[in-house]
Design a protein around this motif. Sequence first.
Motif, PDB file in Angstrom:
ATOM      1  N   SER A 173       0.836  -1.207   0.000  1.00 12.39           N
ATOM      2  CA  SER A 173       0.000   0.000   0.000  1.00 12.39           C
ATOM      3  C   SER A 173       0.869   1.255   0.000  1.00 12.39           C
ATOM      4  CB  SER A 173      -0.939   0.005   1.213  1.00 12.39           C
ATOM      5  OG  SER A 173      -0.217   0.121   2.432  1.00 12.39           O
ATOM      6  N   VAL A 174       2.006   1.212   0.705  1.00 11.31           N
ATOM      7  CA  VAL A 174       2.901   2.372   0.755  1.00 11.31           C
ATOM      8  C   VAL A 174       3.641   2.545  -0.570  1.00 11.31           C
ATOM      9  CG1 VAL A 174       4.900   3.403   1.898  1.00 11.31           C
ATOM     10  CG2 VAL A 174       3.179   2.205   3.248  1.00 11.31           C
ATOM     11  N   LEU A 175       4.129   1.454  -1.156  1.00 15.00           N
ATOM     12  CA  LEU A 175       4.852   1.543  -2.426  1.00 15.00           C
ATOM     13  C   LEU A 175       3.977   2.171  -3.508  1.00 15.00           C
ATOM     14  CD1 LEU A 175       6.706  -1.926  -2.600  1.00 15.00           C
ATOM     15  CD2 LEU A 175       7.488   0.225  -1.615  1.00 15.00           C
ATOM     16  N   LEU A 176       2.730   1.734  -3.598  1.00 21.31           N
ATOM     17  CA  LEU A 176       1.835   2.283  -4.628  1.00 21.31           C
ATOM     18  C   LEU A 176       1.457   3.731  -4.316  1.00 21.31           C
ATOM     19  CD1 LEU A 176      -0.511  -0.745  -5.453  1.00 21.31           C
ATOM     20  CD2 LEU A 176       1.726  -0.153  -6.387  1.00 21.31           C
ATOM     21  N   TYR A 177       1.354   4.058  -3.046  1.00 11.47           N
ATOM     22  CA  TYR A 177       1.068   5.435  -2.616  1.00 11.47           C
ATOM     23  C   TYR A 177       2.213   6.370  -3.009  1.00 11.47           C
ATOM     24  CZ  TYR A 177       0.531   9.147   1.007  1.00 11.47           C
ATOM     25  OH  TYR A 177       0.419  10.333   1.702  1.00 11.47           O
ATOM     26  N   LEU A 178       3.441   5.897  -2.870  1.00 13.11           N
ATOM     27  CA  LEU A 178       4.606   6.726  -3.188  1.00 13.11           C
ATOM     28  C   LEU A 178       4.810   6.855  -4.698  1.00 13.11           C
ATOM     29  CD1 LEU A 178       7.163   5.357  -0.543  1.00 13.11           C
ATOM     30  CD2 LEU A 178       5.920   7.531  -0.453  1.00 13.11           C
ATOM     31  N   ILE A 179       4.627   5.764  -5.425  1.00 13.24           N
ATOM     32  CA  ILE A 179       4.934   5.753  -6.858  1.00 13.24           C
ATOM     33  C   ILE A 179       3.761   6.261  -7.702  1.00 13.24           C
ATOM     34  CG2 ILE A 179       5.485   4.204  -8.809  1.00 13.24           C
ATOM     35  CD1 ILE A 179       7.164   2.549  -6.863  1.00 13.24           C
ATOM     36  N   GLU A 180       2.542   6.072  -7.217  1.00 10.39           N
ATOM     37  CA  GLU A 180       1.328   6.530  -7.900  1.00 10.39           C
ATOM     38  C   GLU A 180       1.154   5.905  -9.279  1.00 10.39           C
ATOM     39  OE1 GLU A 180       1.235  10.796  -7.879  1.00 10.39           O
ATOM     40  OE2 GLU A 180       0.565  10.880  -5.794  1.00 10.39           O
ATOM     41  N   GLU A 181       1.523   4.639  -9.391  1.00  6.12           N
ATOM     42  CA  GLU A 181       1.290   3.872 -10.612  1.00  6.12           C
ATOM     43  C   GLU A 181       0.902   2.453 -10.223  1.00  6.12           C
ATOM     44  OE1 GLU A 181       4.314   4.038 -13.816  1.00  6.12           O
ATOM     45  OE2 GLU A 181       5.403   5.389 -12.487  1.00  6.12           O
ATOM     46  N   GLU A 182       0.197   1.791 -11.133  1.00  6.43           N
ATOM     47  CA  GLU A 182      -0.033   0.359 -10.953  1.00  6.43           C
ATOM     48  C   GLU A 182       1.095  -0.395 -11.647  1.00  6.43           C
ATOM     49  OE1 GLU A 182      -3.622  -1.864 -10.862  1.00  6.43           O
ATOM     50  OE2 GLU A 182      -4.837  -0.069 -11.249  1.00  6.43           O
ATOM     51  N   PRO A 183       1.585  -1.478 -11.040  1.00  3.38           N
ATOM     52  CA  PRO A 183       2.687  -2.216 -11.661  1.00  3.38           C
ATOM     53  C   PRO A 183       2.262  -2.882 -12.972  1.00  3.38           C
ATOM     54  CG  PRO A 183       1.830  -3.415  -9.778  1.00  3.38           C
ATOM     55  CD  PRO A 183       1.167  -2.072  -9.762  1.00  3.38           C
ATOM     56  N   SER A 184       3.186  -2.914 -13.921  1.00  7.56           N
ATOM     57  CA  SER A 184       2.928  -3.569 -15.199  1.00  7.56           C
ATOM     58  C   SER A 184       3.474  -4.989 -15.219  1.00  7.56           C
ATOM     59  CB  SER A 184       3.560  -2.758 -16.340  1.00  7.56           C
ATOM     60  OG  SER A 184       4.930  -2.498 -16.066  1.00  7.56           O
ATOM     61  N   ASP A 185       4.353  -5.293 -14.264  1.00  8.85           N
ATOM     62  CA  ASP A 185       4.947  -6.631 -14.189  1.00  8.85           C
ATOM     63  C   ASP A 185       5.217  -6.945 -12.725  1.00  8.85           C
ATOM     64  OD1 ASP A 185       6.212  -9.051 -14.828  1.00  8.85           O
ATOM     65  OD2 ASP A 185       8.164  -8.089 -15.044  1.00  8.85           O
ATOM     66  N   VAL A 186       4.731  -8.087 -12.253  1.00  2.12           N
ATOM     67  CA  VAL A 186       4.984  -8.490 -10.863  1.00  2.12           C
ATOM     68  C   VAL A 186       5.435  -9.940 -10.837  1.00  2.12           C
ATOM     69  CG1 VAL A 186       3.220  -6.887 -10.013  1.00  2.12           C
ATOM     70  CG2 VAL A 186       2.644  -9.290 -10.324  1.00  2.12           C
ATOM     71  N   ARG A 187       6.320 -10.238  -9.906  1.00  5.28           N
ATOM     72  CA  ARG A 187       6.775 -11.615  -9.710  1.00  5.28           C
ATOM     73  C   ARG A 187       7.003 -11.845  -8.227  1.00  5.28           C
ATOM     74  NH1 ARG A 187      11.581 -11.120 -14.178  1.00  5.28           N
ATOM     75  NH2 ARG A 187      10.303 -10.113 -15.790  1.00  5.28           N
ATOM     76  N   ALA A 188       6.757 -13.077  -7.790  1.00  7.07           N
ATOM     77  CA  ALA A 188       6.962 -13.411  -6.380  1.00  7.07           C
ATOM     78  C   ALA A 188       7.570 -14.798  -6.260  1.00  7.07           C
ATOM     79  CB  ALA A 188       5.636 -13.350  -5.632  1.00  7.07           C
ATOM     80  N   HIS A 189       8.504 -14.914  -5.335  1.00  4.17           N
ATOM     81  CA  HIS A 189       9.111 -16.199  -4.999  1.00  4.17           C
ATOM     82  C   HIS A 189       9.029 -16.370  -3.491  1.00  4.17           C
ATOM     83  CE1 HIS A 189      11.177 -16.824  -8.953  1.00  4.17           C
ATOM     84  NE2 HIS A 189      11.019 -15.511  -8.994  1.00  4.17           N
ATOM     85  N   GLY A 190       8.772 -17.579  -3.052  1.00  2.00           N
ATOM     86  CA  GLY A 190       8.711 -17.811  -1.621  1.00  2.00           C
ATOM     87  C   GLY A 190       8.768 -19.280  -1.297  1.00  2.00           C
ATOM     88  N   ASN A 191       8.707 -19.571  -0.009  1.00  2.00           N
ATOM     89  CA  ASN A 191       8.704 -20.964   0.412  1.00  2.00           C
ATOM     90  C   ASN A 191       7.983 -21.108   1.740  1.00  2.00           C
ATOM     91  OD1 ASN A 191       9.266 -23.733   0.436  1.00  2.00           O
ATOM     92  ND2 ASN A 191      11.342 -23.406  -0.346  1.00  2.00           N
ATOM     93  N   ALA A 192       7.360 -22.277   1.919  1.00  2.00           N
ATOM     94  CA  ALA A 192       6.675 -22.614   3.162  1.00  2.00           C
ATOM     95  C   ALA A 192       7.574 -23.546   3.956  1.00  2.00           C
ATOM     96  CB  ALA A 192       5.336 -23.271   2.855  1.00  2.00           C
ATOM     97  N   PHE A 193       8.335 -22.985   4.873  1.00  2.00           N
ATOM     98  CA  PHE A 193       9.283 -23.786   5.644  1.00  2.00           C
ATOM     99  C   PHE A 193       8.642 -24.411   6.880  1.00  2.00           C
ATOM    100  CE2 PHE A 193      12.090 -20.701   3.451  1.00  2.00           C
ATOM    101  CZ  PHE A 193      12.914 -21.606   2.796  1.00  2.00           C
ATOM    102  N   LEU A 194       7.643 -23.733   7.462  1.00  2.00           N
ATOM    103  CA  LEU A 194       7.091 -24.172   8.747  1.00  2.00           C
ATOM    104  C   LEU A 194       5.714 -24.813   8.632  1.00  2.00           C
ATOM    105  CD1 LEU A 194       8.140 -21.112  10.940  1.00  2.00           C
ATOM    106  CD2 LEU A 194       9.349 -23.272  10.625  1.00  2.00           C
ATOM    107  N   SER A 195       4.840 -24.259   7.788  1.00  2.00           N
ATOM    108  CA  SER A 195       3.486 -24.797   7.618  1.00  2.00           C
ATOM    109  C   SER A 195       3.248 -25.056   6.141  1.00  2.00           C
ATOM    110  CB  SER A 195       2.432 -23.807   8.134  1.00  2.00           C
ATOM    111  OG  SER A 195       2.619 -23.550   9.512  1.00  2.00           O
TER     112      SER A 195
END
Length: 316
Positions: A173-195
Motif C-alpha cells: 500500500s505504501v509503495l503504490l502510494y509513493l509511486i502513484e502507478e499500478e505495476p505492469s509486471d509483478v513476480r513473487a518467490h517464496g517458500n513454506a518452511f514451517l506450515s
Amino acid sequence: MTSMRLAQVGLGQWGKNLARNFADLGDLLWLCDVDEAQHADLRQRHPSARLTTSIDDVLADDAVDAVVIATPVPTHHDLARRSLEAGKHVFVEKPPAMRGGELEELCELAEERGRVLMPGHLLLYHPGVKKLKEIVDSGELGDVLYVYGNRQNLGTFRTNENALWSLGVHDLSVLLYLIEEEPSDVRAHGNAFLSQGVEDVVFCYLRFPSGKMAHMHLSWLDPHKIRRITVVGNDRMAVFDDMERERKITVYDNWRTRTGDVYSPTVDATEPLRLECRHFLKLIAGEGDPHKAARDAIAVVRALEQLQASLETVVA
C-alpha cells in the motif's frame, strides 16, 4: 457534531486496538465476536456496549451508523458487503477483499448506497509515511528510481494466510502510494518452511510503466524485526524506519559519492491508528472524498492477487 454510533465485528488482538480508539472517538454500541470466551473481558473493557456472536444482531439495529470489521481476511468481503447492504458505513481491515473484482463490487455498492467504505491501510495514516510522501513529491530526491520494503520478524507464525497477505499488504500500500502507478509486471518467490502451503518467506518484484521498480522482502522467519521503506532517487535517498523511536525518517544527500549530509526531519508522534480511526469518522461526517481510499485500495488488491498467482506458479 453528533457522536457516531459504531459496532465492531472481530475482537482479536488488533480488533481490541480498534475498539479502544473508536470507543474514545465515538459511541461503541455493539461488540461482535464468535469466541464467547472473550466476552467477559470485552464486557469489562467496554461495559456500555452490547455483546453478540452474530453480525445479524448488529445489522438489524437501526441505531448503528457504521460497522468496523477486523475479522480473518477471507471473511472481509462478505461481511463488508452485508454491512453496506444494511445501510451502514464500513471500515474494514486490510485487505478488504482477496480479489480486485470483489473490491470493485464493494466500491460500487458503497457509492450506490451513499456510504463510506474505508480499508484499514494503517501505514497511509502514519505521520512518517506522510512525511516520506511529502519529500518524494517535493522533488528533493530527484527522479525516483526504485523503492523497496523490508518487513521481517521472528513470528507470529500464521496458518491461515501467508507472508504476502499478512505482511506484504502493508508495504505494498505504501509503495503504490509513493509511486502513484499500478505495476505492469509483478513476480513473487517464496517458500513454506514451517506450515505446508503457507509461505513464511516471500520476495516480491514489481516494475512500473515509468520504468521505476520496487521489491519487498517479507518474512516472519528472521532474527531481526524490521519495518523499513527505502526510496532511492537520482539525487538523494530517504528511509522510513518504523522501528526507530526518534529518527523515523532519514534523508541521505549525494548518495553517489557518500559524502553528503544526513538529516532527519521532525515527525509527528500521534498514534497512527488514532489518526486512521479519526479519518474514517471525518469521512462519514462529510469531510473529504468518501470513496477515494477504497478506490485506491483496488490497485493494492489487484497487485496482491497477481503476486499470489506468480507465487503459486513458481512454487508449482
